[in-house]
Enzyme design. Sequence first.
Site, short mmCIF file in Angstrom:
data_model
loop_
_atom_site.label_atom_id
_atom_site.label_comp_id
_atom_site.label_asym_id
_atom_site.label_seq_id
_atom_site.Cartn_x
_atom_site.Cartn_y
_atom_site.Cartn_z
N ALA A 61 0.86 -1.19 0.00
CA ALA A 61 0.00 0.00 0.00
C ALA A 61 0.89 1.23 0.00
CB ALA A 61 -0.88 -0.01 1.23
N GLY A 100 0.85 -5.18 0.82
CA GLY A 100 -0.21 -5.28 -0.19
C GLY A 100 0.29 -5.86 -1.50
N GLU A 103 0.04 -9.47 -1.01
CA GLU A 103 -1.39 -9.79 -0.96
C GLU A 103 -1.99 -9.80 -2.38
OE1 GLU A 103 -3.07 -8.22 3.21
OE2 GLU A 103 -1.93 -6.71 2.08
N GLU A 123 3.74 -5.42 7.49
CA GLU A 123 2.81 -4.42 8.04
C GLU A 123 3.01 -4.19 9.54
OE1 GLU A 123 0.68 -5.94 4.36
OE2 GLU A 123 2.09 -6.68 5.85
#
Length: 715
Positions: A61, A100, A103, A123
């Site tokens: 992210a 992310g 992910e 994270e």
Amino acid sequence: MAQYTRISGSVGLITLKNPPVNALSAVVRQGIVDSVERALGEPEVKCLVICGQSGKFCGGADIREFGKKMTGPPLIPVFHAIEAAAKPVVAAIEGIALGGGLELALGCHYRIAHSKAKLGLPEVTLGLLPAAAGSQRLPRLIGVPAALDLITTGRHVTAAEALQLGIVDQVTDHNTVDAAVKFALSVAGQSLDARRISTFPCPRLSNLDAVFEAAMQKVRQAARGAIAPIACVQAVRAAATLPYAQGLEREKELMATLFTSGQARALQYSFFAQRAVGRWSMPSGARWDTSKPKPIRKAAVIGLGTMGRGITVGLAQAGLSVVAVETQEKQLMEAKQAVSGMLERGAKKRGVSPPLGNISYSSNIKTVGDVDLVIEAVFEDMALKKEVFQQLSAVCRPGTFLCTNTSGLDIDDLASQTPNPELVVGMHFFAPAHVMKLLEVVYGPRSSPQAVATAMQLGKVIGKVSVAVGNCQGFVGNRMLSPYLSQANFLLEEGATPEFVDQVLEEFGFAMGAFRMSDLSGLDVGWRVRKAAGLVVPGQPARMRQGCRYSPLGDLLCEQGRFGQKTGSGWYQYDKPGSRVAKPDPWLHSFLEEYRTRHGLVARRIDHQEVLERCLYSLINEGFRILEEGIAAGPEDIDVIYVLGYSWPRHRGGPMFYADMVGLTRVLERLEFYHQAHPDVPSLQPCNLLRKLVASGSPPIHRWREVIKKVHSQL
Ligand SMILES: C[C@H](O)[C@H](C)C(=O)SCCNC(=O)CCNC(=O)[C@H](O)C(C)(C)COP(=O)([O-])OP(=O)([O-])OC[C@H]1O[C@@H](n2cnc3c(N)ncnc32)[C@H](O)[C@@H]1OP(=O)([O-])[O-]
């Protein structure tokens, strides 16, 4: 953005483009949605490949978007659309697939990684958890224990380990996109039912409760008050015990508790602060982008005690050629053995061969005539260091940078021993020097910007986070530590015990409180510094120095040979010299009582708040003085030094960030309160810069540099 191209006739290639790490910003997320829709809509397209621009898949992210209003499509539905696709989607992982980014790859049906790629869900290091279904998909793919390890530590794994764990399907040494395209074409048209990870049952564990209890205990012990690691365990437990959709709900709930927490803000501030300190500047105006470093190929280390050995290992591990000098033959042989051992252990851990050949050992300082840079690491004694600098000036070739590992002596005084003071800077390493990430690069008034740039660059080369600071007694770290330790001693005089003070500081998040830390580093180290500063001279009033309050407690313990762990007793008792388990010492309690009686002091009840505020606010206040004097360019410099060098809890961002979180008005009020009670303690007198920041409405920390600049321009 995400660029869509059709290649090999029937492959839809989606390339993430958001330098420097292709983070999943709003624009990139929208680009992925549009590209996937397009590829799924084009009948000619049989399969999709997702890759990242410039050899990096995706750094996760976009952290720069955190704390701002969310725009663009959320990640989870984007990844569900990919997973649900009727055409195979293959992730071509080069460089990095983190957070992310991994992910996204877990949403794909297949993952092909380059052998040099690094993968992980870090994270937790940002005070968060994998919130785009990573905490639900990864356990289903690799099992609970392995997923717990990766998610609670945030560690990056190599492509080889990712293959072994089952995260990736293939590893290639060649062009990853080509390999992914070839693979995608080979599976086009095949059923994907067995490739949608969210549909996988989570591998069952017979001892599930025991596994999670052990994991929770482990993270609670290591967390020191950090909340994200605990939420990570709870999220993985949801994956192991709930259907996917419910697990996802739980992940969302847990992330909501973290996302806006002070700890997440502190850890993200710390992330960017560690990058900001590389963009250094000096009061002279010299800066990181206007000062060119000189390349260092060959370096020398003078003095092979504990620090010299660690520095030698760090340089050799980074591929430099090193001349290691120790004038004492016996010490030289011992050092050679110790250094070789450290190199071999390090190499074994990294699966490479030890760079033993990078180092040549000598007992003669004349052998450093052809090096580019010298790091002096002899005993912390000014006269000895001056002698070494005079010798180096005689043997080194012109232009050789002369650096000192002193932890607080005057850099400019050492520079005066050489004909070229502009080539002298401090390179202050932290023990163990080959492990600790921090390097304080200390410039004197005559150090050249090129010398600073060279030392900062060398720090980067040997894997350090380097912070450039000005020359003053104790530089930044040790200078701020002095009022912190003084307050801890004053609190003992007024009624506290070492155990209580340490308990408060360790509950705050420090790995060790003030007194356990002093026992570890040795009380005699501080004693020597106080003696050199003329503070330990017979005939002076016991508890005053130059009109200021002074606590002789540490001196009195040293006079009795209580140096801490190394002597088996200090502020605590130890089973034997060298033992690390600190036990409350009844002898010390009666010594304190007798001391108070002798000095007419009456013990009083002292609470958590007072311990925390007096120790931390006096340290922070010194930080403001350092900013006011321009010794540190910004609060980030101080905070990075304290988090990486003095075990300030990362989830509290650093002393200056903490002051911002508590509120500058509060810090000022409490300092004024304590200074009123202790007018003979100057470190409690609020610094003018702090007053000015409060007067200008306590701006947020990222705007302090503007106020500091204004203050400097008025000086
Ligand atoms: C939903 C999801 O579950 C959740 C919520 C998330 O996904 S949370 C996000 C999870 N991702 C991470 O934790 C990865 C964080 N990044 C790193 O670990 C490293 O950066 C790196 C990728 C291993 C590269 O290291 P590097 O040494 O080669 O270069 P650098 O100097 O570090 O970085 C180079 C430049 O890139 C910037 N940068 C790096 N990662 C970034 C990111 N994710 N977002 C925004 N900027 C980033 C960084 O600030 C620097 O900028 P500048 O200073 O040049 O202006």
